[in-house]
Write a protein that holds these residues in place. Structure first.
Motif, PDB file in Angstrom:
ATOM      1  N   UNK A  75       0.823  -1.217   0.000  1.00  0.00           N
ATOM      2  CA  UNK A  75       0.000   0.000   0.000  1.00  0.00           C
ATOM      3  C   UNK A  75       0.853   1.262   0.000  1.00  0.00           C
ATOM      4  N   UNK A  76       1.974   1.197   0.744  1.00  0.00           N
ATOM      5  CA  UNK A  76       2.837   2.372   0.871  1.00  0.00           C
ATOM      6  C   UNK A  76       4.278   1.952   0.615  1.00  0.00           C
ATOM      7  N   UNK A  77       4.713   1.895  -0.633  1.00  0.00           N
ATOM      8  CA  UNK A  77       6.083   1.458  -0.951  1.00  0.00           C
ATOM      9  C   UNK A  77       7.122   2.430  -0.385  1.00  0.00           C
ATOM     10  N   UNK A  78       8.312   1.896  -0.089  1.00  0.00           N
ATOM     11  CA  UNK A  78       9.420   2.727   0.349  1.00  0.00           C
ATOM     12  C   UNK A  78      10.716   2.140  -0.225  1.00  0.00           C
ATOM     13  N   UNK A  79      11.865   2.545   0.297  1.00  0.00           N
ATOM     14  CA  UNK A  79      13.134   2.108  -0.276  1.00  0.00           C
ATOM     15  C   UNK A  79      13.774   0.957   0.521  1.00  0.00           C
ATOM     16  N   UNK A  80      12.972   0.237   1.301  1.00  0.00           N
ATOM     17  CA  UNK A  80      13.510  -0.859   2.104  1.00  0.00           C
ATOM     18  C   UNK A  80      13.560  -2.154   1.288  1.00  0.00           C
ATOM     19  N   UNK A  81      14.295  -3.126   1.816  1.00  0.00           N
ATOM     20  CA  UNK A  81      14.431  -4.413   1.148  1.00  0.00           C
ATOM     21  C   UNK A  81      13.087  -5.107   1.007  1.00  0.00           C
ATOM     22  N   UNK A  82      12.269  -5.068   2.036  1.00  0.00           N
ATOM     23  CA  UNK A  82      10.976  -5.753   1.965  1.00  0.00           C
ATOM     24  C   UNK A  82      10.088  -5.137   0.897  1.00  0.00           C
ATOM     25  N   UNK A  83      10.109  -3.834   0.762  1.00  0.00           N
ATOM     26  CA  UNK A  83       9.305  -3.184  -0.275  1.00  0.00           C
ATOM     27  C   UNK A  83       9.769  -3.630  -1.663  1.00  0.00           C
ATOM     28  N   UNK A  84      11.080  -3.789  -1.829  1.00  0.00           N
ATOM     29  CA  UNK A  84      11.598  -4.289  -3.099  1.00  0.00           C
ATOM     30  C   UNK A  84      11.156  -5.705  -3.377  1.00  0.00           C
ATOM     31  N   UNK A  85      11.095  -6.536  -2.345  1.00  0.00           N
ATOM     32  CA  UNK A  85      10.623  -7.915  -2.526  1.00  0.00           C
ATOM     33  C   UNK A  85       9.147  -7.944  -2.911  1.00  0.00           C
ATOM     34  N   UNK A  86       8.367  -7.061  -2.325  1.00  0.00           N
ATOM     35  CA  UNK A  86       6.946  -6.982  -2.680  1.00  0.00           C
ATOM     36  C   UNK A  86       6.795  -6.593  -4.146  1.00  0.00           C
ATOM     37  N   UNK A  87       7.592  -5.638  -4.601  1.00  0.00           N
ATOM     38  CA  UNK A  87       7.552  -5.237  -6.016  1.00  0.00           C
ATOM     39  C   UNK A  87       7.918  -6.412  -6.913  1.00  0.00           C
ATOM     40  N   UNK A  88       8.947  -7.189  -6.511  1.00  0.00           N
ATOM     41  CA  UNK A  88       9.346  -8.358  -7.297  1.00  0.00           C
ATOM     42  C   UNK A  88       8.227  -9.387  -7.344  1.00  0.00           C
TER      43      UNK A  88
END
Length: 379
Positions: free
Chosen positions: A182-195
């Motif tokens: 819902x609220x992307x950021x520049x963390x590793x977990x956010x990158x995994x969600x995008x992947x």
């Protein structure tokens, strides 16, 4: 076989490289205890990390949180590792070092200048927890709870408690990944969600990878920091040498990895076909457990292996494993431990144990070994 002591491992190693043992909760397995055989097992493509190759496999077990790279072989392992490898390059770790120093400094500021404190609960634990949570993107208010769950999973106190911890951590990570979506950021977990949303990860792999980074990113480092300090305080000649030669700090951490392996053994491997390991016949479907602790004290490679010597150059120890599954976070763990030890000794020149070393409790499981607490006198 309960978690073997270092003395028991030495006795087994003197008798041969590979032994048939009984692992509580997992049944019979082959245990590898010499360095040559360990390296061979950890690089043999016929020994799979996928439990579905086990002769006794029925399910993946009740305590799994998603599916991660430690449970897979190439090409799936390669794909999953590549997704997070960029966060653990030497350049990225160097960039993280000032942050590690800041967190360690803040924790030391919170300790009393004099008196006693538990170094595990007040320092060795919160340092890597904070670092990995900042990297992954775990909110500050949630960090205490997840360690309780992860510790239960890696060193279970009961079947029921481990199952409850797995359910709780699964629910927490599911909610956290939804929040990142819902609220992307520049963390590793956010990158995994995008992947995952672009098809690069399944839902189970997203959950499992987040779990692995979170747990492996701090559990072993807690043990490494506390074991290194313990070894220094129980070897006053080595502590005096390190105080006189602080440039040996990285060497002290490396020797601690060899001498007191925080990861006692690898994850189980399973033979995909009949094979021979160090002269021992392994049947298809058999499980193999590699003792990293025993291999790192093999006298064939490490003279006087039971001696803690910060001036040793212990190249070739297996503290972080070997081969395809060599610990991806090893550079970060080394950095955190070196920073933690250096700053602690600088701040507290009279640091000493506050209890008899024999009274300390070492928590062990098939995979991990670490101090439950480390009471110290600060000044």
């Amino acid at each position: 076989m309960t978690a073997p002591t270092l003395q028991e491992l030495a006795a087994l190693r003197a008798e041969g490289a590979v032994h048939r043992v009984l692992v509580p909760g997992s049944g019979e397995s082959w245990l590898v205890v010499t360095r040559d055989a360990a390296r061979a097992a950890l690089t043999d493509p016929r020994l799979s990390n996928d439990i579905r190759h086990s002769a006794s496999w029925q399910t993946d077990g009740g305590h799994a949180v998603g599916r991660n790279m430690l449970q897979t072989d190439p090409p799936h392992h390669t794909r999953l590792r590549r997704l997070i490898a960029g966060h653990f390059t030497p350049g990225r770790i160097a960039a993280l070092r000032p942050g590690v120093e800041r967190i360690a400094g803040d924790l030391l500021d919170a300790l009393p200048r004099r008196g006693t404190a538990d170094l595990v609960g007040r320092y060795a634990l919160p340092l890597p927890v904070t670092v990995i949570c900042e990297l992954l993107g775990v909110p500050e208010g949630d960090r205490g709870g997840f360690h309780t769950w992860s510790n239960e999973l890696v060193m279970p106190t009961s079947h029921e408690a481990a199952a409850a911890a797995a359910d709780a951590l699964t629910g927490y990570l599911t909610g956290l990944t939804d929040a990142k979506r819902r609220t992307p950021d520049d963390t590793l977990l956010s990158g995994l969600v995008t992947a995952a949303d672009s098809g690069g990860l399944t839902a189970g792999e997203l959950l499992g990878t987040a779990f692995l980074v979170l747990v492996a990113g701090h559990e072993t480092t807690v043990n490494l920091i506390s074991a290194t300090v313990h070894s220094l305080l129980t070897h006053p000649d080595q502590l005096a040498r390190l105080r006189a030669e602080p440039e040996l700090t990285e060497g002290a951490v490396e020797e601690s990895l060899r001498h007191n392996s925080p990861v006692h053994a690898s994850a189980f491997r399973f033979a995909t076909e009949p094979l021979e390991l160090a002269g021992t016949a392994i049947a298809a479907g058999d499980s193999v457990l590699v003792s990293l602790a025993a291999a790192s004290r093999d006298p064939a490679y490490f003279p006087d292996p039971d001696r803690f010597d910060i001036g040793r150059r212990p190249q070739g120890h297996l503290g972080f494993g070997h081969g395809l599954h060599h610990c991806l976070g090893a550079p970060l763990a080394r950095t955190e431990a070196a920073v933690a030890v250096r700053l602690l000794l600088e701040r507290h020149p009279s640091l000493a144990l506050a209890t008899d070393p024999a009274a300390l409790t070492w928590r062990t499981s098939t995979l991990l070994r670490g101090l439950a607490e480390l009471p110290v006198r600060l000044g």
